[in-house]
Design a protein around this motif. Structure first.
Motif, PDB file in Angstrom:
ATOM      1  N   LYS A   1       0.609  -0.913   0.637  1.00 33.92           N
ATOM      2  CA  LYS A   1      -0.065   0.192   0.045  1.00 33.92           C
ATOM      3  C   LYS A   1       1.114   0.855   0.274  1.00 33.92           C
ATOM      4  CE  LYS A   1      -3.649  -2.190   1.881  1.00 33.92           C
ATOM      5  NZ  LYS A   1      -4.307  -2.199   3.577  1.00 33.92           N
ATOM      6  N   GLU A   2       0.530   1.887  -1.171  1.00 34.52           N
ATOM      7  CA  GLU A   2       1.845   3.076  -0.754  1.00 34.52           C
ATOM      8  C   GLU A   2       0.297   4.769  -0.850  1.00 34.52           C
ATOM      9  OE1 GLU A   2       4.735   4.857  -3.931  1.00 34.52           O
ATOM     10  OE2 GLU A   2       4.536   2.950  -3.196  1.00 34.52           O
ATOM     11  N   LYS A   3       0.987   5.258   0.127  1.00 39.86           N
ATOM     12  CA  LYS A   3      -0.072   6.995   0.216  1.00 39.86           C
ATOM     13  C   LYS A   3       0.795   8.014  -0.425  1.00 39.86           C
ATOM     14  CE  LYS A   3      -3.208   4.263   2.835  1.00 39.86           C
ATOM     15  NZ  LYS A   3      -3.380   4.851   3.989  1.00 39.86           N
ATOM     16  N   THR A   4       0.635   9.006  -1.109  1.00 39.09           N
ATOM     17  CA  THR A   4       0.848  10.003  -0.409  1.00 39.09           C
ATOM     18  C   THR A   4       1.300  10.598   0.268  1.00 39.09           C
ATOM     19  OG1 THR A   4      -0.073  10.467  -3.413  1.00 39.09           O
ATOM     20  CG2 THR A   4       1.199  12.422  -2.186  1.00 39.09           C
ATOM     21  N   LEU A   5       0.538  10.818   1.386  1.00 39.70           N
ATOM     22  CA  LEU A   5       0.036  11.421   2.447  1.00 39.70           C
ATOM     23  C   LEU A   5      -0.377  10.555   3.420  1.00 39.70           C
ATOM     24  CD1 LEU A   5       0.966  13.860   4.221  1.00 39.70           C
ATOM     25  CD2 LEU A   5      -1.249  15.038   3.602  1.00 39.70           C
ATOM     26  N   GLU A   6       0.312  10.486   4.224  1.00 34.82           N
ATOM     27  CA  GLU A   6      -0.302   9.596   5.451  1.00 34.82           C
ATOM     28  C   GLU A   6       0.405  10.173   6.574  1.00 34.82           C
ATOM     29  OE1 GLU A   6      -3.079   8.806   7.068  1.00 34.82           O
ATOM     30  OE2 GLU A   6      -3.186   5.948   5.895  1.00 34.82           O
ATOM     31  N   GLU A   7      -0.347  10.152   8.092  1.00 34.24           N
ATOM     32  CA  GLU A   7       0.136  10.187   9.346  1.00 34.24           C
ATOM     33  C   GLU A   7      -0.027   8.583  10.661  1.00 34.24           C
ATOM     34  OE1 GLU A   7      -3.130  12.560  10.631  1.00 34.24           O
ATOM     35  OE2 GLU A   7      -1.943  14.642  10.454  1.00 34.24           O
ATOM     36  N   LYS A   8       1.219   8.835  11.255  1.00 35.39           N
ATOM     37  CA  LYS A   8       1.717   7.901  11.928  1.00 35.39           C
ATOM     38  C   LYS A   8       2.539   8.060  12.694  1.00 35.39           C
ATOM     39  CE  LYS A   8       3.777   3.069  10.897  1.00 35.39           C
ATOM     40  NZ  LYS A   8       3.075   2.439  11.854  1.00 35.39           N
ATOM     41  N   TYR A   9       1.909   6.962  13.865  1.00 36.80           N
ATOM     42  CA  TYR A   9       2.745   7.782  15.218  1.00 36.80           C
ATOM     43  C   TYR A   9       4.370   7.169  15.235  1.00 36.80           C
ATOM     44  CZ  TYR A   9      -2.025   9.429  16.092  1.00 36.80           C
ATOM     45  OH  TYR A   9      -3.809   9.581  16.334  1.00 36.80           O
ATOM     46  N   PHE A  10       5.158   7.506  15.899  1.00 33.69           N
ATOM     47  CA  PHE A  10       5.927   6.880  16.314  1.00 33.69           C
ATOM     48  C   PHE A  10       6.682   6.917  17.732  1.00 33.69           C
ATOM     49  CE2 PHE A  10       5.933   7.635  11.586  1.00 33.69           C
ATOM     50  CZ  PHE A  10       6.623   6.355  11.387  1.00 33.69           C
ATOM     51  N   PHE A  11       7.475   6.273  18.080  1.00 28.18           N
ATOM     52  CA  PHE A  11       7.934   6.746  19.600  1.00 28.18           C
ATOM     53  C   PHE A  11       8.975   6.122  20.360  1.00 28.18           C
ATOM     54  CE2 PHE A  11       6.360   1.664  20.036  1.00 28.18           C
ATOM     55  CZ  PHE A  11       5.251   1.644  19.002  1.00 28.18           C
ATOM     56  N   HIS A  12       8.981   6.651  21.453  1.00 31.24           N
ATOM     57  CA  HIS A  12      10.177   6.362  21.980  1.00 31.24           C
ATOM     58  C   HIS A  12       9.764   6.612  24.024  1.00 31.24           C
ATOM     59  CE1 HIS A  12      14.793   6.226  22.737  1.00 31.24           C
ATOM     60  NE2 HIS A  12      14.881   7.261  22.755  1.00 31.24           N
ATOM     61  N   LYS A  13      10.037   5.606  24.242  1.00 29.59           N
ATOM     62  CA  LYS A  13       9.838   5.394  25.835  1.00 29.59           C
ATOM     63  C   LYS A  13       8.461   5.441  25.539  1.00 29.59           C
ATOM     64  CE  LYS A  13      13.904   6.177  27.546  1.00 29.59           C
ATOM     65  NZ  LYS A  13      14.871   5.131  27.919  1.00 29.59           N
ATOM     66  N   ASP A  14       8.047   5.100  26.361  1.00 28.71           N
ATOM     67  CA  ASP A  14       6.536   5.038  26.973  1.00 28.71           C
ATOM     68  C   ASP A  14       5.910   6.396  26.675  1.00 28.71           C
ATOM     69  OD1 ASP A  14       4.103   3.302  27.795  1.00 28.71           O
ATOM     70  OD2 ASP A  14       4.076   4.608  29.609  1.00 28.71           O
ATOM     71  N   SER A  15       6.609   7.230  27.154  1.00 28.23           N
ATOM     72  CA  SER A  15       5.873   8.721  27.445  1.00 28.23           C
ATOM     73  C   SER A  15       5.749   9.317  25.623  1.00 28.23           C
ATOM     74  CB  SER A  15       5.860  10.036  28.259  1.00 28.23           C
ATOM     75  OG  SER A  15       7.258   9.134  28.301  1.00 28.23           O
ATOM     76  N   LEU A  16       6.632   9.044  25.069  1.00 30.23           N
ATOM     77  CA  LEU A  16       7.037  10.126  24.250  1.00 30.23           C
ATOM     78  C   LEU A  16       6.018   9.541  22.782  1.00 30.23           C
ATOM     79  CD1 LEU A  16      10.638  11.079  24.847  1.00 30.23           C
ATOM     80  CD2 LEU A  16       8.685  12.307  25.105  1.00 30.23           C
ATOM     81  N   ILE A  17       5.837  10.640  22.656  1.00 23.65           N
ATOM     82  CA  ILE A  17       4.622   9.831  20.904  1.00 23.65           C
ATOM     83  C   ILE A  17       4.615  10.929  19.596  1.00 23.65           C
ATOM     84  CG2 ILE A  17       2.593   8.851  20.151  1.00 23.65           C
ATOM     85  CD1 ILE A  17       3.380   7.362  22.034  1.00 23.65           C
ATOM     86  N   GLN A  18       5.055  10.905  18.593  1.00 24.39           N
ATOM     87  CA  GLN A  18       5.108  11.864  17.955  1.00 24.39           C
ATOM     88  C   GLN A  18       4.232  11.089  16.291  1.00 24.39           C
ATOM     89  OE1 GLN A  18       9.344  12.331  17.155  1.00 24.39           O
ATOM     90  NE2 GLN A  18       8.876  14.206  14.931  1.00 24.39           N
ATOM     91  N   LYS A  19       3.669  12.256  15.571  1.00 24.42           N
ATOM     92  CA  LYS A  19       2.605  12.382  14.819  1.00 24.42           C
ATOM     93  C   LYS A  19       3.480  12.362  13.484  1.00 24.42           C
ATOM     94  CE  LYS A  19      -1.390  12.614  14.432  1.00 24.42           C
ATOM     95  NZ  LYS A  19      -2.631  13.177  14.802  1.00 24.42           N
ATOM     96  N   ILE A  20       3.602  11.458  12.800  1.00 25.33           N
ATOM     97  CA  ILE A  20       4.706  11.874  11.609  1.00 25.33           C
ATOM     98  C   ILE A  20       4.090  11.907  10.047  1.00 25.33           C
ATOM     99  CG2 ILE A  20       7.115  11.688  10.288  1.00 25.33           C
ATOM    100  CD1 ILE A  20       7.124  12.194  12.702  1.00 25.33           C
ATOM    101  N   SER A  21       4.321  12.890   9.323  1.00 20.89           N
ATOM    102  CA  SER A  21       3.201  12.778   7.709  1.00 20.89           C
ATOM    103  C   SER A  21       4.266  12.655   7.201  1.00 20.89           C
ATOM    104  CB  SER A  21       2.617  14.321   7.290  1.00 20.89           C
ATOM    105  OG  SER A  21       1.715  14.456   9.586  1.00 20.89           O
ATOM    106  N   GLY A  22       3.709  12.008   6.447  1.00 19.64           N
ATOM    107  CA  GLY A  22       4.861  11.972   5.096  1.00 19.64           C
ATOM    108  C   GLY A  22       4.373  11.077   4.037  1.00 19.64           C
ATOM    109  N   LYS A  23       4.925  10.777   3.024  1.00 23.12           N
ATOM    110  CA  LYS A  23       4.889  10.126   1.881  1.00 23.12           C
ATOM    111  C   LYS A  23       5.038   8.575   2.599  1.00 23.12           C
ATOM    112  CE  LYS A  23       5.774   8.077  -3.156  1.00 23.12           C
ATOM    113  NZ  LYS A  23       6.692   8.767  -3.946  1.00 23.12           N
TER     114      LYS A  23
END
Length: 198
Positions: A70-92
């Protein structure tokens, strides 16, 4: 909430130069620094000088194949480091399942082969472990679209990586579950805004 890392999906071209680059970046110092911090600092990850090739950059290891891409031009996905740090990254975005072509599926072998290929491109492992409870709660609440691509949205094991280049951050995530004969691979290419030189 800070968000950290991850991507793991690539239906890659079978070009060993794209997979391994022309040399190995020295990431040992960065790994040691990241390991001791409760925080994640993107600036600690060196910019790779390797030629990373074309999106999604990675090929399946020998004896394995990608499927259900599956490939999308734009999608948001969560990434994390340790339990309390969550980041939403957007991109291809690219997601694939990695399957065996023979009779035996060895998830440790597959993960290690991808890890070597990512490190050869100058990538750094930023997370290894289960799904943090904070991330699980956020996924349950927001129900992001990418979860439907995964075999198991709460897998037994995550490995997340980052490759920084002058023009983009490449987030890679590998997920595998207990007794599952496949691995989820996701790649997200986040464009980096270049600073104006005065």
């Amino acid at each position: 909430m800070a968000v950290v890392i991850g991507l793991s999906s690539c239906n890659q071209k079978t070009n060993s130069k794209d997979e391994c680059g022309s040399g190995r970046a020295d990431t040992s110092q960065v790994k040691a620094e990241l390991k001791g911090h409760s925080d994640f600092n993107l600036d600690q990850v060196l910019v790779s000088q390797q030629e990373v090739g074309d999106f999604p950059y990675l090929s399946a290891p020998s004896g394995y194949r990608h499927g259900d891409d599956k490939e999308k031009t734009l999608e948001e996905k969560y990434f994390f480091h340790k339990d309390s740090l969550i980041q939403k990254i957007s991109g291809k975005y690219f997601h694939t399942a990695v399957y065996q072509e023979g009779d035996v599926f060895e998830d440790t072998y597959v993960v290690n082969e991808y890890k070597k290929a990512i490190e050869n491109l100058g990538g750094v492992e930023v997370y290894s472990g289960g799904l943090p409870s904070t991330a699980s709660d956020l996924i349950e609440k927001e129900k992001p679209a990418y979860v439907s691509d995964m075999y198991d949205p709460s897998p037994y094991k995550y490995k997340q990586f980052l490759i920084r280049t002058p023009n983009e951050n490449i987030w890679i995530e590998l997920c595998h579950g207990l007794n599952a004969n496949q691995i989820d691979l996701t790649v997200l290419r986040e464009e980096v805004l270049k600073e104006t030189i005065q």
